[in-house]
Structures are given as structure tokens and as C-alpha cells.
Design a protein around this motif. Sequence first.
Motif, PDB file in Angstrom:
ATOM      1  N   ARG A 284       0.833  -1.200   0.000  1.00 17.29           N
ATOM      2  CA  ARG A 284       0.000   0.000   0.000  1.00 17.29           C
ATOM      3  C   ARG A 284       0.871   1.254   0.000  1.00 17.29           C
ATOM      4  N   ASP A 285       2.007   1.171   0.675  1.00 14.36           N
ATOM      5  CA  ASP A 285       2.959   2.279   0.748  1.00 14.36           C
ATOM      6  C   ASP A 285       4.340   1.675   0.522  1.00 14.36           C
ATOM      7  N   PRO A 286       5.189   2.312  -0.274  1.00 13.55           N
ATOM      8  CA  PRO A 286       6.507   1.722  -0.533  1.00 13.55           C
ATOM      9  C   PRO A 286       7.359   1.536   0.725  1.00 13.55           C
ATOM     10  N   ARG A 287       6.999   2.219   1.815  1.00 10.67           N
ATOM     11  CA  ARG A 287       7.756   2.096   3.064  1.00 10.67           C
ATOM     12  C   ARG A 287       7.266   0.941   3.933  1.00 10.67           C
ATOM     13  N   ASP A 288       6.140   0.337   3.587  1.00  9.32           N
ATOM     14  CA  ASP A 288       5.674  -0.842   4.310  1.00  9.32           C
ATOM     15  C   ASP A 288       6.737  -1.940   4.211  1.00  9.32           C
ATOM     16  N   PHE A 289       6.979  -2.637   5.321  1.00 11.58           N
ATOM     17  CA  PHE A 289       8.038  -3.655   5.313  1.00 11.58           C
ATOM     18  C   PHE A 289       7.453  -5.042   5.501  1.00 11.58           C
ATOM     19  N   ALA A 290       8.202  -6.028   5.024  1.00 13.11           N
ATOM     20  CA  ALA A 290       7.714  -7.404   4.977  1.00 13.11           C
ATOM     21  C   ALA A 290       7.753  -8.061   6.347  1.00 13.11           C
ATOM     22  N   LEU A 291       6.603  -8.646   6.729  1.00 10.29           N
ATOM     23  CA  LEU A 291       6.521  -9.490   7.916  1.00 10.29           C
ATOM     24  C   LEU A 291       6.642 -10.960   7.539  1.00 10.29           C
ATOM     25  N   TRP A 292       6.130 -11.295   6.372  1.00  9.49           N
ATOM     26  CA  TRP A 292       6.165 -12.672   5.861  1.00  9.49           C
ATOM     27  C   TRP A 292       6.425 -12.608   4.361  1.00  9.49           C
ATOM     28  N   LYS A 293       7.286 -13.504   3.880  1.00 10.30           N
ATOM     29  CA  LYS A 293       7.630 -13.532   2.462  1.00 10.30           C
ATOM     30  C   LYS A 293       7.161 -14.845   1.843  1.00 10.30           C
ATOM     31  N   GLY A 294       6.228 -14.731   0.902  1.00 11.96           N
ATOM     32  CA  GLY A 294       5.749 -15.925   0.229  1.00 11.96           C
ATOM     33  C   GLY A 294       6.872 -16.592  -0.555  1.00 11.96           C
ATOM     34  N   ARG A 295       6.823 -17.915  -0.582  1.00 14.38           N
ATOM     35  CA  ARG A 295       7.876 -18.662  -1.270  1.00 14.38           C
ATOM     36  C   ARG A 295       7.831 -18.427  -2.770  1.00 14.38           C
ATOM     37  N   LYS A 296       9.015 -18.238  -3.359  1.00 12.72           N
ATOM     38  CA  LYS A 296       9.155 -18.105  -4.810  1.00 12.72           C
ATOM     39  C   LYS A 296       9.597 -19.437  -5.393  1.00 12.72           C
ATOM     40  N   ASP A 297       9.233 -19.679  -6.638  1.00 20.27           N
ATOM     41  CA  ASP A 297       9.577 -20.949  -7.276  1.00 20.27           C
ATOM     42  C   ASP A 297      11.082 -21.175  -7.339  1.00 20.27           C
ATOM     43  N   SER A 298      11.848 -20.097  -7.341  1.00 20.66           N
ATOM     44  CA  SER A 298      13.302 -20.217  -7.440  1.00 20.66           C
ATOM     45  C   SER A 298      13.957 -20.579  -6.112  1.00 20.66           C
ATOM     46  N   GLU A 299      13.192 -20.573  -5.025  1.00 20.37           N
ATOM     47  CA  GLU A 299      13.750 -20.825  -3.699  1.00 20.37           C
ATOM     48  C   GLU A 299      13.524 -22.277  -3.283  1.00 20.37           C
ATOM     49  N   PRO A 300      14.430 -22.845  -2.504  1.00 17.66           N
ATOM     50  CA  PRO A 300      14.262 -24.243  -2.078  1.00 17.66           C
ATOM     51  C   PRO A 300      13.037 -24.414  -1.188  1.00 17.66           C
ATOM     52  N   GLU A 301      12.395 -25.542  -1.331  1.00 21.10           N
ATOM     53  CA  GLU A 301      11.210 -25.863  -0.534  1.00 21.10           C
ATOM     54  C   GLU A 301      11.544 -25.865   0.958  1.00 21.10           C
ATOM     55  N   THR A 302      12.766 -26.278   1.276  1.00 19.60           N
ATOM     56  CA  THR A 302      13.150 -26.372   2.688  1.00 19.60           C
ATOM     57  C   THR A 302      13.253 -25.010   3.362  1.00 19.60           C
ATOM     58  N   ALA A 303      13.317 -23.942   2.572  1.00 19.05           N
ATOM     59  CA  ALA A 303      13.435 -22.594   3.140  1.00 19.05           C
ATOM     60  C   ALA A 303      12.071 -21.945   3.289  1.00 19.05           C
ATOM     61  N   SER A 304      11.044 -22.750   3.509  1.00 17.99           N
ATOM     62  CA  SER A 304       9.696 -22.203   3.682  1.00 17.99           C
ATOM     63  C   SER A 304       8.937 -23.031   4.696  1.00 17.99           C
TER      64      SER A 304
END
Length: 472
Positions: free
Chosen positions: A178-198
Amino acid sequence: MTLRLFDTATGEVRDFAPLEEGKASLYVCGLTVQSEPHVGHVRSAVNFDVLQRWLRHKGYEVTFIRNVTDIDDKILAKAEAQGRPWYNLAYDMHGELTRAYAALNVAPPTYEPLATGHVPEMIELIETLIERGHAYAAGDGSGDVYFDVRSWPAYGELTHQRVDDMEAATDADPRGKRDPRDFALWKGRKDSEPETASWPSPWGRGRPGWHIECSAMAGKYLGPAFDIHGGGLDLRFPHHENEQAQSRAAGRPFASYWMHNAWITTSGEKMSKSLGNSLTIPNVLQRFRGIELRYYLVSAHYRSHVEFSFEALEEAAAGFRRVEGFLDRAIALAGPEDAGVGSELPQGFVDALDDDLGTSAAVAVLHDTVREGNRLLADGTDVDAVQAVLGSVVLMLDVLGLNPLDSAWGSDGGEDDRLTDAVDALVRGLLDQRAAARAAKDWAAADAVRDQLKAAGVEITDTPDGPKWSIS
């Protein structure tokens, strides 16, 4: 004198008034274990180790938490570049960090929680923030969750900034914010990232943002409110600003005092892994002992910037060796039994540490006391006075974590210890030659041995129990 601490949140030196009488709670942001720790990292550990030692000396029951961030964007990137699992990299670098702390006699905290072991507490905190209207799930299908900085009017109070003056948070794709200054509390897994890191969550598989980790772990081990939060000056924004905002927005009072140690710089730039100018602890310890490096770090006030150089470290090491020389001579005269028992800390030392942990002034008192001890040794008549000074010096060194008599500095059977044993054997052999020459009244030969050792940097002190040697 009451202990007074500089609170970076208010910019004032304040009397320390713990939330619970007789107890002190301390949370320090530990490291992200992506690579070997460098001198800049261990400065923070040493500074807050002295703080916890001083709090305990003053009679407080201390609960000290120092976390480890073992899941992070940088860890994933480093592991991928090295072709190894992220958890393998984090495990190995955590081991390096533990060894670095031990090499500098940094006492273990009460608990050292890992971020990966506290994901349920992080999810619970995020859910609370959403329920209170201070966080939201991104609408772009990414699975990200953000803190809504506009929903918290006090955002920016730690670093005294207005939201409109802040730069955008770069921890996630801004499309879902909503605002570019909002910061991440949770990061959804990306396909490029290992399954074990989620991990599973109400918003889909993903992993925690950096800031939520410390809030969740501090809350678990210290409760909703605690006394002191510490860390490096570079963490004030955005990390600590965000920690405070999300914790207080969730109804937790969080820290009463904020303490930040200054940087160690090289060529005027902050020592950091990203700049490539870091000096790793194993490399430095090939040239200096851990106790000498700790003395170098303790000798500067924690809020003063330090420009690192090996020349300055050598100068500091030489100064500490003079303290060790006094200990050796005083123990030879007065005896090692119960050194420090029944002694008192000099008032100047106490006043220095009570004044915002003034270690530089405290070290000056240490050297003044050693000079007085050397004067008494030169006089050689008042053994009781030497014993009293020896006791005071040992107590000061204990508080600073610099007591070479402490078993924490003992042998680990490694290569350095074998080298020390070899040098000792060689020096002892020369001392035996000198003793034989003196017994034969061959003073020229005895003096030649002494001059040979002196040229090699070995100082000889004759005592009633025989000659003692030290590196000058």
C-alpha cells in the motif's frame, strides 16, 4: 553512583531503573550467519558482554538473549552461489561464530535462540498485527504480508524520522504494498527458492521477514516488556525502528532502553561483508591472541567509532602485555592464592563503568593501578600492599573479561598452544645456560644469554622463585 546508560531513543543519559527490582533483562541482535564473523561483528558481542558482566557484578540477576538469524535472503543467495544447502551454510557459519565468541571470552547468553526455531511465534505475532489493523496480506497472490506504517502514528519515533522523509523498504517487490515504506513481515515462497526454506502459514508457504524474528523471540524469552535492547548502530534503522513499531502495535511495550555500539571502520568505511573490507576473526587470531583483540575492543568506549589498523592493535597488545607482566611479577612475590578475594574495585573504575559503561576510562584506571603496583614491586618491601593491588587488578580484569588467569583463556590443545610450549622450552633452555654461567661466576656469558633473549623480545625478571620470562 547509580548506573547510567545513554538511551539512543531519547538521546539522553538515563539512570538505569529495571522493570523488576534486582533483575535485568537484555536482548541483543545477534548475527545473520552467512559468512565468517569479522572484527566489527565481535565488537558488539564484546561490548554487551561487558555490560552483562557489570550488571551481574552490581548484583542484578541478568537474563540475556542474543539471537541468531539463520534464514535470510543473503543466506539463500550465498548458499546458492556456493552450491550447498542453505541450512548447511548457516550451520557451519554459526559454528564459526561460536568459536569466535569463545576465542574472545564472550560469555554465553542465557539463551541463544535460532530464528528457524521460532516460526510459530512469528506467525502468531503477524496474525495479531493483522487483527489490530496494522498489517495486511498482499493482494497480488505473492503470499507476502506487510506492516502498514501509516496505521501506526508513532512509526519513526525511535530514529526521530517522519514517514514521508523515509526511503522505500527494499525487502520485497513493491507491487503488493500500500505504501513503498511498508516492510515485509512474511515472504511468500518463490519458485526459485528451495522448498526447505519455507514453512506453512495462513498466507501460504513462506518464511519470516527479518524484523519480525527479533520481536517474536524477545517476546517469547523476555515477555512483552523488558529493560535493554542492544545492537550495532547500523541496526537502528530500519531494523530496530521496525521491531519497535510492530511490537508496540501488537500491544507489547517492548524495550525501555536502547543501546547501540558504534562501527569499526577501515579506511573510513564501516567494516562489513558487503564492502569486502572485513577482517575475519580466524585471520586476525593468526597474528594476535584473543585476549589482546578483546583488550583492543574494550579500550574504546562502545559509542566511539574505531578506525581499525594492525598498528593500533599491536600498540594495544603491547599495553596489555605490560598488565600481564605486572601480574606475573606480583604473583611471584605475593603468591597466586585467592588473588582478588577480599579486594575491592577502585572507585574510579566503578564510576567509569557506571557512567554509560565507560570502558576507556576504566582501562585508564586499570593502568594507573598497575603503575602503582610496579612501584611497590620495585620497592620490594610491602608484600601486603602488592597483594592488595594485585587483587584489585584481577577484579578489574574479571569485569572486563580480560583476566588471563581465567580458565576461559586456557589451553585448547591447538597449534598455538604447541607453539607456546616449544618457545617456553627453548627459553627455559637458555635460562638454564644463564644459571649455569652465573653459578660459575661467568658474568659475561650470563649477560650474553640475557642480551640474546632481550633482542628476541623476551624480558627476564629474577624472582626469589627463579627467573620468569615474558614477551616484552
